[in-house]
Design a protein around this motif. Structure first.
Motif, short mmCIF file in Angstrom:
data_model
loop_
_atom_site.label_atom_id
_atom_site.label_comp_id
_atom_site.label_asym_id
_atom_site.label_seq_id
_atom_site.Cartn_x
_atom_site.Cartn_y
_atom_site.Cartn_z
N PRO A 118 -16.44 -22.59 23.27
CA PRO A 118 -15.21 -23.38 24.72
C PRO A 118 -13.99 -23.42 24.58
CG PRO A 118 -17.59 -24.42 24.33
CD PRO A 118 -17.35 -23.98 23.31
N LYS A 119 -13.47 -23.01 25.46
CA LYS A 119 -11.47 -22.98 25.26
C LYS A 119 -11.27 -23.81 26.09
CE LYS A 119 -7.67 -20.91 23.46
NZ LYS A 119 -7.42 -19.15 23.25
N GLY A 120 -10.21 -24.33 26.53
CA GLY A 120 -9.20 -24.74 27.50
C GLY A 120 -9.93 -26.34 28.10
N LYS A 121 -11.69 -26.63 27.53
CA LYS A 121 -12.33 -28.00 27.82
C LYS A 121 -11.67 -29.05 27.70
CE LYS A 121 -16.32 -25.07 29.47
NZ LYS A 121 -16.57 -25.38 30.65
N LEU A 122 -10.88 -29.41 26.52
CA LEU A 122 -10.33 -30.21 26.69
C LEU A 122 -8.49 -30.79 26.89
CD1 LEU A 122 -12.35 -30.77 23.20
CD2 LEU A 122 -13.60 -31.10 26.02
N LEU A 123 -7.98 -29.79 27.50
CA LEU A 123 -6.71 -30.09 27.47
C LEU A 123 -6.29 -31.11 28.01
CD1 LEU A 123 -5.69 -26.27 27.46
CD2 LEU A 123 -5.52 -28.27 25.50
N THR A 124 -6.72 -31.80 28.81
CA THR A 124 -6.32 -33.09 30.07
C THR A 124 -7.28 -34.24 29.42
OG1 THR A 124 -7.63 -32.19 32.31
CG2 THR A 124 -5.37 -31.55 32.00
N HIS A 125 -6.72 -35.12 30.41
CA HIS A 125 -7.93 -36.29 30.24
C HIS A 125 -9.41 -36.39 31.07
CE1 HIS A 125 -9.93 -40.46 30.57
NE2 HIS A 125 -9.21 -40.48 31.70
N GLU A 126 -8.87 -35.56 32.31
CA GLU A 126 -9.45 -35.53 33.13
C GLU A 126 -10.91 -34.25 32.76
OE1 GLU A 126 -6.68 -37.76 35.30
OE2 GLU A 126 -6.93 -35.51 33.29
N GLN A 127 -10.46 -33.43 32.52
CA GLN A 127 -11.30 -32.27 31.57
C GLN A 127 -11.79 -33.09 29.97
OE1 GLN A 127 -8.25 -29.45 29.58
NE2 GLN A 127 -9.38 -28.02 31.46
N ARG A 128 -11.91 -34.26 29.38
CA ARG A 128 -12.48 -34.24 29.06
C ARG A 128 -13.34 -35.21 28.86
NH1 ARG A 128 -7.45 -34.78 26.33
NH2 ARG A 128 -6.41 -36.46 26.96
N VAL A 129 -12.97 -35.97 29.53
CA VAL A 129 -14.26 -37.39 30.43
C VAL A 129 -15.84 -36.39 31.05
CG1 VAL A 129 -14.70 -39.04 32.61
CG2 VAL A 129 -12.70 -39.13 30.92
N ALA A 130 -15.20 -35.19 32.02
CA ALA A 130 -16.21 -34.81 32.67
C ALA A 130 -17.03 -33.36 31.87
CB ALA A 130 -15.50 -33.39 33.34
N GLU A 131 -16.74 -33.10 30.56
CA GLU A 131 -17.00 -32.50 29.15
C GLU A 131 -17.71 -33.37 28.53
OE1 GLU A 131 -18.33 -29.06 27.35
OE2 GLU A 131 -17.18 -28.94 29.54
N PHE A 132 -17.33 -34.39 28.01
CA PHE A 132 -17.99 -35.13 27.23
C PHE A 132 -18.40 -35.62 27.84
CE2 PHE A 132 -14.08 -35.93 24.61
CZ PHE A 132 -14.34 -35.40 24.11
N LYS A 133 -18.99 -36.49 29.13
CA LYS A 133 -19.91 -36.68 29.29
C LYS A 133 -20.99 -35.77 30.20
CE LYS A 133 -21.36 -39.52 34.48
NZ LYS A 133 -22.77 -38.01 33.84
N ARG A 134 -21.16 -34.59 30.01
CA ARG A 134 -21.83 -33.59 30.37
C ARG A 134 -22.84 -33.19 28.91
NH1 ARG A 134 -20.06 -27.02 32.33
NH2 ARG A 134 -22.69 -26.47 32.43
N ILE A 135 -22.02 -32.80 27.74
CA ILE A 135 -22.90 -32.49 26.57
C ILE A 135 -23.79 -34.43 26.59
CG2 ILE A 135 -21.42 -30.91 25.66
CD1 ILE A 135 -20.19 -32.87 24.26
#
Length: 654
Positions: free
Chosen positions: A388-405
């Protein structure tokens, strides 16, 4: 939280009680501060009309000659002729803290601290804080000048001046935006060993930290600590005429979009600590200054701080191994070896998918194995295609992706392909660590900068690559050929203060590569190398060829250490390091040279009882890299002969 901690400390420095005023008539001023044992003395020297400087002595003998101090900011030159206007009383620093990852679990830091206030001709002020401990010197700058609401760094003017007879062991910094898919720099070069001080770097990007020197009988390691995201990560500049090394900056290409290259803050500017570990080679190797000077830990659930060992398919199988069936096999492998994790590498989202990774996580949980997932950190700053690329660039992206996994049962993330050492990139690291901590995830950074003590501040940071690790030896024979001496450098440099994800240990074949090390050497790296999560490169088929006693050793190998100590060694030639867990010492040794090396080990620290050694066996047809096992007689001395590019591990109860 880190930023607030440092700011509060800076305010405390500015308001230090008992400060002594220094009048212009008292210049030139030479004021010392000594280590608690009195052996190390750092002195700051302010002379009218001349730049500020400092010296360092050990047992009365020079270690660093007069070296420059100062910062050049937009609107304030605090690096030229400065007047010392005040000096605080010497304060005793006492800090006791606990580490989940590193050389020691419980650490006591003791130092003497003194703060000097200096000003330029425009009456703009700066504080310089020096700390001197029994294992070295540290200093940093604090600028709270009210006439300068914004502090924009132009250049730090710190230097380290060595006598001309000194020697150096240094790693060149690679040039930004070069290498595979423009992924440099990532601290992935070989060291230049035992070179004359003043030798120019072969790279215009300079030399990386930690930088190792020998000045007379004193060894010196230069590095930095206390990076909070407001300052760039530094290095040594490429030119060091007459043995004078200066602080170097990231290259412009390391700031994506041309922004955030150097520090630029509102309010108080507090620089990282400039760290000078010094003493005997044992003192420097055992030093914990890299974490002593880091900010205290943020809040993180202690139950989630779980160092361990991991199986990892990509090391030998590369991209073809990132499929469901292979990963299930590696989960079974981890379970059989009593290891804690399995790492699923790049492109898992495409080749396996989130839903089936969730199935793997559920399956792994039944085996008491946790899953770790790889991510590509990068936006468009390099040419990497892995996802996965480009999923951690912003705080909002990280919060969503980290919660998902996390909801999938994933325990941690490996994040790769960063863009160098700019201030903006340091802030990106810090933001990721904070968001991962909030999600309860462990972190491993690859293609990355040096940790610089971050694993103290963020207990969820298990390890970072920042090294020319095993994967390079699987790409080209020249890197495998250079690997033994490279590994013999690492306990004294890259792995000196910080965890290192070298991904060691192969007992059988490396595809298309002729191995240069013995199995004893490979086994020794499991103890020699410090990493919060040790990702072992060997695959199940190779491990199956190891004797039962080797597999049992790796099953029982501690995940973290209570204590560590230098036993013997010389950078780039050989290393013997001891680590303790509970009442058992694990002593690992490697010989990187082309000849047998016989050494007498003083093991009195481990008691006088019997010990067991696993070392290299005699070469046999079809198995030139065999093992042997034997008991060592009771006593405090052990005589060991290490074969060329060989190694051993000793276990000994206190």
């Amino acid at each position: 939280m880190v930023k607030n901690f440092i700011s509060a400390l800076a305010v405390g420095v500015m308001a230090a009680p008992g400060a002594m005023a220094l009048t212009p008539e008292s210049n030139p001023v030479k004021l010392p501060v000594s280590s608690p044992d009195g052996r190390i003395v750092a002195s700051i020297v302010a002379t009218p009309g001349k730049p500020l400087s400092y010296t360092v002595k050990r047992d009365g003998r020079p270690v660093l000659l007069p070296s420059a101090l100062g910062l050049q900011l937009q609107g304030a030159d605090l690096s030229g002729a400065l007047t010392a206007t005040a000096a605080s009383k010497t304060t005793a620093i006492s800090d006791d803290y606990r580490m989940a990852v590193g050389k020691k679990r419980d650490i006591s830091y003791r130092a003497n601290e003194k703060t000097w206030t200096v000003q330029n001709a425009q009456n703009q002020k700066m504080d310089i804080v020096f700390r001197v401990s029994n294992d070295g010197v540290a200093f940093r700058y604090v600028v709270a000048e009210p006439s300068l609401p914004r502090k924009t760094l132009v250049q730090e003017r710190t230097t380290f001046a060595f006598p001309g007879t000194a020697k150096a062991w240094l790693q060149p910094m690679s040039v930004a935006q070069t290498g595979w898919e423009r992924t440099n720099p990532s601290y992935e070069e070989h060291y230049k060993m035992d070179i004359a001080v003043g030798t120019a770097s072969p790279s215009p990007a300079g030399w990386v930290f930690p930088a190792l020197f020998k000045s007379g009988e004193t060894w010196v390691a230069l590095s930095e600590a206390g990076i909070d995201g407001t300052y760039q990560a530094s290095r040594l500049a490429p030119e060091s005429n007459d043995g004078v090394y200066s602080i170097g900056n990231p290259m412009p290409a390391e700031a994506y979009g041309g922004k955030g290259l150097l520090a630029d803050v509102k309010g108080t500017l507090t620089t990282p600590w400039r760290l000078i570990a010094l003493g005997s080679l044992a003192t420097v190797t055992d030093s914990t200054l890299g974490t002593d000077l880091a900010a205290p830990a943020i809040r993180f659930d202690e139950k989630l701080v779980k160092p361990g060992h991991a199986s990892w398919s990509w090391a030998l199988l590369k991209d073809d191994g990132t499929v469901y069936d292979v990963q299930k096999k590696f989960i079974d492998y981890a379970a059989d070896m009593h290891w804690d994790y399995t790492l699923i590498d790049a492109d898992w989202d495409q080749k396996i998918g989130y839903e089936k990774v969730k199935q793997l996580a559920d399956y792994a949980a039944t085996k008491n194995v946790g899953l770790l997932l790889w991510y590509n950190s990068s936006g468009p700053w390099n040419g990497t295609k892995y996802t996965p690329k480009g999923k951690l660039l912003t705080h909002e992206q990280r919060v969503a992706e980290f919660k998902r996994i996390r909801d999938m049962g994933i325990k941690g993330v490996k994040i790769d392909f960063f863009n160098g050492d700019s201030q903006a990139m340091m802030a990106y690291y810090v933001d990721i660590l904070n968001d991962a901590a909030a999600a309860g995830l462990l972190v491993n950074f690859h293609g990355s900068t040096l940790p610089r003590g971050w694993h103290r501040t963020w207990p969820n940071l298990m390890t970072m690559e920042s090294v020319k690790g095993f994967e390079f030896t699987s790409f080209e024979q020249k890197d495998e050929d250079a690997m033994p001496t490279h590994v013999a450098m690492l306990p004294f440099t890259r792995n000196l203060f910080d965890p290192m994800d070298f991904t060691p240990m192969v007992f059988r074949d490396i595809p298309n590569i002729k191995r240069t090390t013995s199995n004893g050497f490979e086994l020794a790296t499991s103890v020699l190398m410090l990493s919060g999560i040790q990702h072992f490169a060997e695959r199940p088929e190779g491990m199956a060829t190891a004797p039962g006693y080797v597999k049992d050793f790796l099953r029982e190998l501690p995940r973290s250490w209570d204590d560590s100590r230098y036993v013997d060694g010389y950078p780039g030639q050989y290393a013997v390091i001891a680590r303790r867990a509970g009442d058992t010492w694990y002593i690992a040794g490697i010989n990187a040279t082309e000849s047998d090396k016989t050494i007498t080990l003083d093991l009195s620290f481990a008691g006088s009882g019997a010990a067991r050694i696993i070392a290299d066996g005699e070469a046999v047809t079809g198995n030139p890299a065999s093992f042997s096992q034997r008991s060592l007689a009771a006593g405090t001395k052990a005589v060991v002969t290490i074969k060329p590019r060989g190694g051993f591990v000793i276990t000994k109860k206190q």
